[in-house]
Design a protein around this motif. Structure first.
Motif, PDB file in Angstrom:
ATOM      1  N   THR A 146       0.838  -1.212   0.000  1.00  0.00           N
ATOM      2  CA  THR A 146       0.000   0.000   0.000  1.00  0.00           C
ATOM      3  C   THR A 146       0.865   1.251   0.000  1.00  0.00           C
ATOM      4  OG1 THR A 146      -1.768  -1.110   1.172  1.00  0.00           O
ATOM      5  CG2 THR A 146      -1.758   1.289   1.319  1.00  0.00           C
ATOM      6  N   LEU A 149       2.374   1.920  -3.402  1.00  0.00           N
ATOM      7  CA  LEU A 149       1.401   2.453  -4.370  1.00  0.00           C
ATOM      8  C   LEU A 149       1.010   3.885  -4.002  1.00  0.00           C
ATOM      9  CD1 LEU A 149      -0.904  -0.691  -4.794  1.00  0.00           C
ATOM     10  CD2 LEU A 149       0.980   0.038  -6.259  1.00  0.00           C
ATOM     11  N   GLU A 150       0.842   4.093  -2.710  1.00  0.00           N
ATOM     12  CA  GLU A 150       0.417   5.409  -2.240  1.00  0.00           C
ATOM     13  C   GLU A 150       1.441   6.479  -2.619  1.00  0.00           C
ATOM     14  OE1 GLU A 150      -1.924   5.224   1.495  1.00  0.00           O
ATOM     15  OE2 GLU A 150      -0.120   6.227   2.223  1.00  0.00           O
ATOM     16  N   GLU A 151       2.711   6.170  -2.394  1.00  0.00           N
ATOM     17  CA  GLU A 151       3.743   7.201  -2.587  1.00  0.00           C
ATOM     18  C   GLU A 151       4.173   7.373  -4.041  1.00  0.00           C
ATOM     19  OE1 GLU A 151       5.480   6.991   1.944  1.00  0.00           O
ATOM     20  OE2 GLU A 151       6.864   6.477   0.328  1.00  0.00           O
ATOM     21  N   LEU A 153       1.916   6.293  -6.881  1.00  0.00           N
ATOM     22  CA  LEU A 153       0.817   6.314  -7.864  1.00  0.00           C
ATOM     23  C   LEU A 153      -0.416   7.103  -7.449  1.00  0.00           C
ATOM     24  CD1 LEU A 153       0.564   2.597  -9.125  1.00  0.00           C
ATOM     25  CD2 LEU A 153       1.859   4.493 -10.120  1.00  0.00           C
ATOM     26  N   TYR A 154      -0.673   7.188  -6.156  1.00  0.00           N
ATOM     27  CA  TYR A 154      -1.990   7.687  -5.768  1.00  0.00           C
ATOM     28  C   TYR A 154      -2.163   9.200  -5.879  1.00  0.00           C
ATOM     29  CZ  TYR A 154      -3.263   2.962  -4.300  1.00  0.00           C
ATOM     30  OH  TYR A 154      -3.548   1.614  -4.281  1.00  0.00           O
ATOM     31  N   HIS A 155      -1.123   9.886  -6.365  1.00  0.00           N
ATOM     32  CA  HIS A 155      -1.305  11.305  -6.680  1.00  0.00           C
ATOM     33  C   HIS A 155      -1.934  11.467  -8.064  1.00  0.00           C
ATOM     34  CE1 HIS A 155       2.416  10.057  -8.604  1.00  0.00           C
ATOM     35  NE2 HIS A 155       2.268  11.061  -9.445  1.00  0.00           N
ATOM     36  N   LEU A 161      -4.331   7.247 -14.114  1.00  0.00           N
ATOM     37  CA  LEU A 161      -4.119   5.903 -13.561  1.00  0.00           C
ATOM     38  C   LEU A 161      -4.454   4.810 -14.584  1.00  0.00           C
ATOM     39  CD1 LEU A 161      -3.369   4.734 -10.622  1.00  0.00           C
ATOM     40  CD2 LEU A 161      -5.737   3.946 -10.666  1.00  0.00           C
ATOM     41  N   GLN A 195      -8.257  -1.667  -3.240  1.00  0.00           N
ATOM     42  CA  GLN A 195      -7.740  -0.340  -2.883  1.00  0.00           C
ATOM     43  C   GLN A 195      -7.937   0.663  -3.997  1.00  0.00           C
ATOM     44  OE1 GLN A 195      -3.884   0.523  -1.855  1.00  0.00           O
ATOM     45  NE2 GLN A 195      -3.889  -0.657   0.020  1.00  0.00           N
ATOM     46  N   LEU A 196      -7.658   0.211  -5.215  1.00  0.00           N
ATOM     47  CA  LEU A 196      -7.847   1.104  -6.367  1.00  0.00           C
ATOM     48  C   LEU A 196      -9.314   1.489  -6.472  1.00  0.00           C
ATOM     49  CD1 LEU A 196      -5.651  -0.736  -9.067  1.00  0.00           C
ATOM     50  CD2 LEU A 196      -5.029   1.292  -7.753  1.00  0.00           C
ATOM     51  N   ARG A 199     -10.298   4.144  -3.977  1.00  0.00           N
ATOM     52  CA  ARG A 199      -9.800   5.488  -4.281  1.00  0.00           C
ATOM     53  C   ARG A 199     -10.322   6.053  -5.592  1.00  0.00           C
ATOM     54  NH1 ARG A 199      -5.005   7.029  -1.377  1.00  0.00           N
ATOM     55  NH2 ARG A 199      -4.689   5.477   0.249  1.00  0.00           N
ATOM     56  N   TYR A 200     -10.464   5.174  -6.579  1.00  0.00           N
ATOM     57  CA  TYR A 200     -10.765   5.664  -7.936  1.00  0.00           C
ATOM     58  C   TYR A 200     -12.102   5.149  -8.481  1.00  0.00           C
ATOM     59  CZ  TYR A 200      -5.898   7.237  -8.122  1.00  0.00           C
ATOM     60  OH  TYR A 200      -4.702   7.876  -7.883  1.00  0.00           O
TER      61      TYR A 200
END
Ligand code: PGA
Length: 254
Positions: A146, A149-151, A153-155, A161, A195-196, A199-200
């Motif tokens: 997590t 991915l967070e650091e 991709l999640y921006h 994405l 998770q994706l 968020r998305y």
């Protein structure tokens, strides 16, 4: 529908002549790719142009670089820019492979910069994540992946994405002959997809290909790729053997 992808990662192997022979043999060996399937060859930098030329016009077959630099251009001796890759017509770049993280100190933050510049030049990252053995033994792999991915991709926006392919590669299974069980692979892939989705949204999450990597070979590909959330593989050792890799392509879900 998300793509099913068999991606070869040659790493730092083969001479030019051996690489040419390998591609020629794979091309000549009967294999079929449906509209929803792709074969990708991540070859060393000096062979990109050769691979592009050999694979030109082959339907659903693409060339990938194994790395790129995070800056546009300039005085960075020995580095390769995304613009250079774009000018060769390269489709994908493998980013954040565990070997680059470990031996070349690539951080999640640097990888976020590389992801950004790839997207700016319409090159699709195959973004690698995955935990070392100590983390798996402590059963903290979900938090570990997590954070990766967070650091990195999640921006991204949902639109951005959609151009990312994720490769889950447990480090303890890379080049060791020790594969994650298909249940372990499915469990992590489902976790990443959930998770994706959180968020998305589900539609975006269902569109993202999540490849498994770590000792994939002809003998285990059908079972691993058969898992619901496994959309193909990133393959090292077995991608250097023509028959093995063709069987792996043929093991992709239809
Ligand atoms: P392997 O490598 O198939 O040789 O385990 C996979 C990878 O590192 O991408």
């Amino acid at each position: 529908m998300r793509k099913q992808i068999a991606a070869a990662n040659w790493k730092m192997n083969l001479t030019l002549q051996q690489g040419e022979t390998l591609l020629d043999t794979i091309i000549a060996t009967p294999h079929s790719l449906t509209d929803n399937q792709q074969a990708v060859f991540a070859v060393p930098f000096p062979y990109l142009a050769m691979a592009q030329q050999k694979l030109a016009g082959k339907k659903n077959v693409f060339v990938a670089a194994q790395n790129c630099y995070s800056k546009k251009n300039g005085a960075y001796t020995g580095e390769t820019s995304v613009e250079m890759l774009q000018s060769l017509g390269i489709r994908y770049v493998v980013l954040g492979h565990s070997e680059r993280r470990e031996y070349f100190n690539e951080s999640n933050q640097l990888l976020a910069e590389k992801v950004n510049i790839c997207l700016e030049y319409q090159i699709q990252p195959i973004f690698c994540c995955g935990e070392p053995l100590s983390i798996r033994e402590a059963n903290t792999q979900n938090a570990y992946v997590t954070k990766q991915l967070e650091e990195s991709l999640y921006h991204l926006t949902a639109e951005q994405l959609q151009h990312i392919v994720i490769a889950y590669e447990p480090i303890w299974a890379i080049g060791t002959g020790k594969t994650a069980s298909s249940a372990q692979a499915q469990e992590m892939h489902a976790f990443i997809r959930a998770q994706l989705a959180a968020r998305y949204g589900a539609a975006v999450a269902n569109n993202i290909s999540i490849l498994y990597g770590g000792s994939v070979k002809a003998a285990n590909a059908v079972e691993i790729f058969g898992q619901t959330d496994v959309d193909g593989g990133l393959v090292g050792g077995a991608s250097l053997i023509a028959d093995e890799f063709v069987s792996i392509i043929n093991a992709l879900k239809k």
